[in-house]
Design an enzyme around this catalytic site. Sequence first.
Site, PDB file in Angstrom:
ATOM      1  N   HIS A   1       0.820  -1.215   0.000  1.00 23.74           N
ATOM      2  CA  HIS A   1       0.000   0.000   0.000  1.00 23.74           C
ATOM      3  C   HIS A   1       0.851   1.260   0.000  1.00 23.74           C
ATOM      4  CE1 HIS A   1      -3.497  -2.373   1.980  1.00 23.74           C
ATOM      5  NE2 HIS A   1      -3.506  -2.480   0.675  1.00 23.74           N
ATOM      6  N   GLU A   2       1.946   1.273   0.714  1.00 19.83           N
ATOM      7  CA  GLU A   2       2.778   2.464   0.851  1.00 19.83           C
ATOM      8  C   GLU A   2       3.813   2.561  -0.264  1.00 19.83           C
ATOM      9  OE1 GLU A   2       2.121   4.792   2.900  1.00 19.83           O
ATOM     10  OE2 GLU A   2       0.558   3.660   3.900  1.00 19.83           O
ATOM     11  N   GLY A   3       3.782   1.660  -1.212  1.00 15.95           N
ATOM     12  CA  GLY A   3       4.823   1.614  -2.231  1.00 15.95           C
ATOM     13  C   GLY A   3       5.891   0.674  -1.719  1.00 15.95           C
TER      14      GLY A   3
END
Length: 135
Positions: free
Chosen positions: A85-87
């Site tokens: 999700h955060e990369g």
Amino acid sequence: VEGAMALCLYGSFLVDKISCATASETEVEDDSLLLDLLTPVIKSWPSEWCLEANKWSLQIHGGYGYTRDYAPEQTYRDNRLNMIHEGTNGIQSLDLLGRKVHLQNGRGIDLLCKRVEETIKIANEIGKKKPIFPI
């Protein structure tokens, strides 16, 4: 886990400080640069190391910890997605080392070092005081 929380809260503090009109223009520029530098760290460090802490909570239960009878199993599955999700951490590291460190000729790193040194100085002063309630 507490370090990850503190890191996230420090990022939130910088966002609030930047958004408030009470800070001087120089402070806003410095805080913005520091936030730019820390954002990839704030995104990747907690997702990596909180997952590691969660992995160890599963180990406490042995093989049975991987079953759905215990909450750490669900938490592990949820936390595993945080990296996605955060990369990915690889992309965050490329952003940090490829772009953020070099912003304004490394001024962000200098600001970070200065803030860390100030915090150490404050902590040392606090450590010199006698405790209110001696042990």
